[in-house]
Design a protein around this motif. Sequence first.
Motif, PDB file in Angstrom:
ATOM      1  N   LEU A  87      58.778  17.307  59.900  1.00 56.29           N
ATOM      2  CA  LEU A  87      57.666  17.940  59.095  1.00 56.29           C
ATOM      3  C   LEU A  87      56.598  16.772  59.313  1.00 56.29           C
ATOM      4  O   LEU A  87      55.534  17.176  59.547  1.00 56.29           O
ATOM      5  N   GLN A  88      56.719  15.723  59.130  1.00 57.11           N
ATOM      6  CA  GLN A  88      55.914  14.643  59.599  1.00 57.11           C
ATOM      7  C   GLN A  88      55.280  14.800  60.736  1.00 57.11           C
ATOM      8  O   GLN A  88      53.980  14.510  60.923  1.00 57.11           O
ATOM      9  N   GLU A  89      56.235  14.674  61.914  1.00 61.72           N
ATOM     10  CA  GLU A  89      55.505  15.071  63.317  1.00 61.72           C
ATOM     11  C   GLU A  89      54.512  15.990  63.422  1.00 61.72           C
ATOM     12  O   GLU A  89      53.641  16.075  64.071  1.00 61.72           O
ATOM     13  N   ALA A  90      54.992  17.334  62.839  1.00 64.19           N
ATOM     14  CA  ALA A  90      54.237  18.388  62.792  1.00 64.19           C
ATOM     15  C   ALA A  90      52.814  18.365  61.988  1.00 64.19           C
ATOM     16  O   ALA A  90      51.750  19.018  62.523  1.00 64.19           O
ATOM     17  N   VAL A  91      52.728  17.513  61.018  1.00 60.16           N
ATOM     18  CA  VAL A  91      51.469  17.597  60.310  1.00 60.16           C
ATOM     19  C   VAL A  91      50.492  16.201  60.687  1.00 60.16           C
ATOM     20  O   VAL A  91      49.343  16.719  60.893  1.00 60.16           O
ATOM     21  N   LEU A  92      51.134  15.100  61.081  1.00 61.93           N
ATOM     22  CA  LEU A  92      50.222  14.114  61.572  1.00 61.93           C
ATOM     23  C   LEU A  92      49.501  14.425  62.987  1.00 61.93           C
ATOM     24  O   LEU A  92      50.066  15.455  63.688  1.00 61.93           O
ATOM     25  N   PRO A  93      48.250  13.880  63.068  1.00 57.85           N
ATOM     26  CA  PRO A  93      47.658  14.441  64.292  1.00 57.85           C
ATOM     27  C   PRO A  93      48.432  14.051  65.595  1.00 57.85           C
ATOM     28  O   PRO A  93      49.072  12.980  65.882  1.00 57.85           O
ATOM     29  N   PRO A  94      48.250  15.048  66.604  1.00 55.48           N
ATOM     30  CA  PRO A  94      49.397  14.919  67.630  1.00 55.48           C
ATOM     31  C   PRO A  94      48.695  13.989  68.770  1.00 55.48           C
ATOM     32  O   PRO A  94      49.407  13.863  69.795  1.00 55.48           O
ATOM     33  N   TRP A  95      47.492  13.552  68.646  1.00 53.01           N
ATOM     34  CA  TRP A  95      46.829  12.796  69.790  1.00 53.01           C
ATOM     35  C   TRP A  95      47.294  11.462  69.808  1.00 53.01           C
ATOM     36  O   TRP A  95      47.647  10.822  68.952  1.00 53.01           O
ATOM     37  N   GLN A  96      47.656  10.893  71.013  1.00 54.16           N
ATOM     38  CA  GLN A  96      47.989   9.482  71.483  1.00 54.16           C
ATOM     39  C   GLN A  96      46.900   8.861  72.201  1.00 54.16           C
ATOM     40  O   GLN A  96      45.833   9.262  72.724  1.00 54.16           O
ATOM     41  N   GLY A  97      46.981   7.424  71.901  1.00 56.65           N
ATOM     42  CA  GLY A  97      45.918   6.708  72.435  1.00 56.65           C
ATOM     43  C   GLY A  97      44.531   6.864  71.729  1.00 56.65           C
ATOM     44  O   GLY A  97      44.702   7.185  70.456  1.00 56.65           O
ATOM     45  N   SER A  98      43.402   6.774  72.279  1.00 54.95           N
ATOM     46  CA  SER A  98      42.219   6.577  71.358  1.00 54.95           C
ATOM     47  C   SER A  98      41.711   8.223  71.573  1.00 54.95           C
ATOM     48  O   SER A  98      41.939   8.939  72.370  1.00 54.95           O
ATOM     49  N   LEU A  99      41.086   8.349  70.370  1.00 50.82           N
ATOM     50  CA  LEU A  99      40.352   9.851  70.219  1.00 50.82           C
ATOM     51  C   LEU A  99      38.940   9.660  70.197  1.00 50.82           C
ATOM     52  O   LEU A  99      38.371   8.805  69.397  1.00 50.82           O
TER      53      LEU A  99
END
Length: 486
Positions: free
Chosen positions: A247-259
């Motif tokens: 659930l945490q992985e599904a909710v937190l933003p999926p982007w890695q590195g800089s946005l």
Amino acid sequence: MPSHLFADRPVPQPPERGPDAVDALITRTRRLRGDVDAVRRGTLVDEDDPGARWQRALCDLAVHQLDDLGAHLDQLRNGLPDGTTAPAGDDDLIAYEADHALGTGSLLSRVGSAEWNLLTDEVNWSEELYRIIGRSPASGPMTLDELPSVVHPDDQGLLTALVTGALVDGRPIDGEFRLVRPDGRVRTVHMTGEPVLDTDGSTASMWAVIRDVSALRRSEAAVRDSRDSLHRRQHFERTEHRIAVELQEAVLPPWQGSLQFPLGGAAELDGAALDVAARYFPSANSALIGGDWYDALQLASGASLLSVGDLTGHGVTATSSMAMLLGALRGMALAGVEPARLMVHLNQLMESSTQPALGSAVCCRFEPASRTLSWAQAGHPAPLLFRDGTGQILSRPDGVLLGATSSPEYEQAELELLPGDLLLLHTDGLTRTGAAGGGDTARLLALAPRLARVRNAQEAVRTVVELFGGDGREDDACVMVARIGS
């Protein structure tokens, strides 16, 4: 066939050196029994903790077994006293029951013996067997035909098979069954014995030793039940942990590195660009998945919303509440709700939730055209601003924890950011690392010279991770860094 022995008759003394060896074993057994009993007394039994119940049950079982071992060794050393006679009445039965009600009966008071002579119909019982069965010695011993009458109805067939196998087929007796005493109480006994053959090979008599194992079996059952309960609890906790992580992985933003904001590139921006990076820090106890979150969202107007927050509790309850809160925050932010009003609505949502909890949060809205940061907080650490090699804590506008009161007021603060400024948002778990980490906000501010040299937000997050990403964290945490471009 071996000759029969009554459990309460004297046995030959061991060899000359035997008593010394047995005495040493008895001393060691008593010492071990005392140590186990000390552990048992020191074990606090929490009825809601299967692990504690299992430990206590194992200690109880070990004490029972060591009591039996000690009594066996005592009998091996001394034999049973001579001149035992059957009691005259029911007083000894009452004493026996009192001892066992308190769990103080020794092994010798739980073992009786009997002999049935098939040639003369003579029956001999030891006095302890009367006590085990709850029969007055004045009533006399029971014949093999009468014995099933005191056995539990479900176990009468088992006793019949054991006796028949011994008398007809010459097989040794080794079985366990339940006795129903006259007072209605049920006791579990273990019966061992053998037929005794005469000179022509026919069965002349049968002897048996009957041991009351009720307390031992109760302890074994307690161990099994508590172990099964512990296994179920562990399975439930593993399942809950897996669900919380997913659930945490599904909710937190999926982007890695800089946005990079705006998401379409700097060519579409009339103002300052925003470079964002974030990291989630698990606690030292990886089983404790909390309600910390971070989020970065581009709004329809071109502005950006940055937020971090933390809910009380752990597991599925915390992560599901976090998912609900973060979804509501995103929806209201996309609708254009300002940070202070966002806090008011989030507080109302927390109050109406079926899973009461407290939460803290900070929400920042960045307008790229004017480089204006508008922000509000609810009982949360203020953002840190790093500029020209120095760091400072922004002055917090008023705001109480989410869910703490029904009608809170939240203030909103504004400031202008400059190109090259670095804004750091974090949950309080980042700087509450305990004695092992010793971290605090001052350590974060001390990173200012290093953060002044980073090329992007991702490098800034790595710098924070180097200082705060070690072991010993009491709680999970989040950190988010936003770097203001030109």
